[in-house]
Enzyme design. Structure first.
Site, PDB file in Angstrom:
ATOM      1  N   ALA A 141       0.800  -1.223   0.000  1.00 37.27           N
ATOM      2  CA  ALA A 141       0.000   0.000   0.000  1.00 37.27           C
ATOM      3  C   ALA A 141       0.831   1.270   0.000  1.00 37.27           C
ATOM      4  CB  ALA A 141      -0.952  -0.007   1.197  1.00 37.27           C
ATOM      5  N   CYS A 165      27.882   2.113  -2.780  1.00 34.23           N
ATOM      6  CA  CYS A 165      28.448   3.007  -1.775  1.00 34.23           C
ATOM      7  C   CYS A 165      27.389   3.573  -0.838  1.00 34.23           C
ATOM      8  CB  CYS A 165      29.192   4.149  -2.447  1.00 34.23           C
ATOM      9  SG  CYS A 165      30.578   3.589  -3.436  1.00 34.23           S
TER      10      CYS A 165
END
Length: 490
Positions: free
Chosen positions: A195, A322
């Site tokens: 949802a 990263c």
């Protein structure tokens, strides 16, 4: 502050907010009880189920609500596999599925089942022909997302559903990203969604299991949700989720908004490569979600880039290694074979102002440039490497030759060993930056060997070669990490 991360969680839809507040007063009781408050709660739950089923394109008694989209996927995978145990224990899934599918596959494999990963092309799309070739008599289930959560590429669900139906194998579709924009086509057997992806409250998942699909719920069971999702239903959140989904389907506004956002995304896809050098746009340019675009910037630390964009007032996300605590590249980008460093995902929520997109395009070049400057990247990564203390490139090659496991240059060699760059202990994008600095130091036809123990190097060095028209020779084991060999072609 412009919020450009709707693919993670869309802002709460106004209709969801109104429904949530109203149902807090009416839907707090146990819907399994026969007294007045329980009957009122049951009416709200039944109405929400009907609204959700209409939006999905199935019957109300085929829909159950779960505590999350991840739980919906896990329940769907485990229930379908358990029900078809006598047929076989083989699970097929694409290499770019959401982590919830991959984790369910790991559990299945640990329990003695088998899993086959379907490759994708550079756009992130599965070929229907590959699915057909992989289907076998012992295939118990096929999992395929309707559209990718990182790059937006749409999958050939309708074609795959037809192949699965012909083979008598159920298809589970993860529709979390696409359901806000329309029902999933094709004869799928199971469908999962979440949802908070369409503007409903978090903590509500949806699982649809079509009649005729063999399904055996796993784990402890009770009388809730047809025995398929135990525990007391969060009726206010479910009502709000269904109301917001129905609101997206009620009129032509969603189609109009999708077309408007698609134009804004096209603007980003066109302008970013023009404004920022050394950028790779990822995902299918046509067959994609209307609101999502992803690109990767060479020589950029992904976490630093996101922090700088946040300071500039833009909330975006990334699949870059990263920005992850695991320091491993996104499995989606890895499967596609595209650059992972400096990755930015922009996913525009409903109602995004076009002026915000224009301001993002104004801010981005300076942000990327500042991150590159801090990392010491020369313009376009083409300047010469900084001489290593102790005698320049030749000394660096000699010092690292033993680590690389390759002989030095000799008169009897067919070709010189080339330049060796020691990037051990350095994280993305530093190994690629050092490669870019070193490549001008060798003649055309010469090689640069990069020693690296960062997993991202395995992905980003070949991607750099593709972008810069250099030849990726391959990798070989080293005493630490791996040695990646690149031959200069230009």
């Amino acid at each position: 502050m412009p919020y450009f991360d709707a693919a993670s969680a869309a802002p709460l839809h106004p209709v969801a907010r109104e429904a949530l507040l109203a149902s807090l007063d009416e839907g707090w009781a146990d819907p399994a009880r026969l007294y007045r408050e329980g009957r009122r709660a049951r009416l709200l739950l039944d109405a929400a189920r009907e609204a959700a089923a209409e939006a999905v394109g199935c019957r109300p008694d085929e829909v159950i609500f779960t505590p999350s989209g991840t739980q919906a996927v896990h329940s769907g995978v485990s229930g379908a596999l358990a029900a078809r145990r006598r047929v076989g224990r083989r699970l097929l899934h694409s290499a770019v599925e959401h982590s919830s599918v991959l984790h369910a596959a790991e559990v299945h494999a640990a329990a003695g089942g088998s899993c086959t990963e379907l490759a994708v092309d550079r756009m992130g799309r599965v070929a229907a022909g590959d699915v057909a070739a992989a289907l076998s008599p012992d295939t118990a289930l096929v999992c395929l997302q309707s559209a990718n959560h990182e790059v937006g590429t749409e999958q050939p669900v309708e074609e795959v559903a037809a192949l699965c139906r012909e083979a008598g194998v159920p298809l589970l579709v993860d529709a979390a990203q696409s359901l806000p924009w329309g029902p999933v086509p094709g004869g799928w057997s199971l469908l999962a969604a979440s949802a908070h992806k369409w503007g409903g409250p978090p903590g509500v998942g949806l699982l649809a299991v079509r009649k005729g699909t063999r399904f055996a719920p796993q784990g402890p069971r009770d009388e809730r949700e047809s025995g398929r999702s135990p525990g007391f239903e969060n009726i206010p959140a479910i009502v709000a989720a269904a109301a917001s989904l129905r609101a997206l389907r009620a009129g032509p506004e969603t189609a109009t908004e999708a077309a408007r956002l698609r134009k804004l995304v096209d603007r980003i896809r066109t302008r970013v490569p023009e404004l920022v050098p050394d950028v790779e746009m990822t995902g299918d340019p046509v067959h994609r979600l209307p609101h999502l675009v992803t690109f990767s910037c060479l020589y950029v630390d992904g976490e630093a880039l996101l922090h700088e964009l946040d300071r500039a007032g833009f909330s975006v996300s990334s699949g870059s290694s990263c920005t992850s605590s695991t320091l491993t590249p996104s499995h989606v980008l890895r499967a596609m074979g595209v650059l992972s460093e400096g990755n930015v995902r922009v996913s525009l929520p409903y109602g995004t102002d076009g002026a915000e997109v224009e301001r993002f395009l104004e801010v981005l070049p300076a942000v990327v440039r500042s991150v590159r400057e801090r990392l010491g990247v020369p313009a376009a990564g083409r300047e010469t490497a900084t001489a290593t203390a102790g005698g320049g490139p030749e000394a660096a090659a000699a010092a690292a030759a033993e680590e690389a496991g390759e002989p030095g240059e000799s008169a009897d060699s067919a070709e010189p060993a080339g330049l060796v760059v020691d990037s051990l202990g350095k994280r993305c994008p530093l190994p690629v930056i050092e490669l870019a600095k070193a490549i001008p130091e060798v003649p055309v036809g010469g090689t640069v060997t990069v020693l690296a123990d960062d997993e991202a190097a395995r992905q980003d060095i070949p991607a750099w070669c593709t972008m810069r028209e250099q030849e990726y020779v391959g990798e070989r084991p080293a005493e630490r990490g791996a040695a990646y060999v690149v031959r200069r072609r230009a």
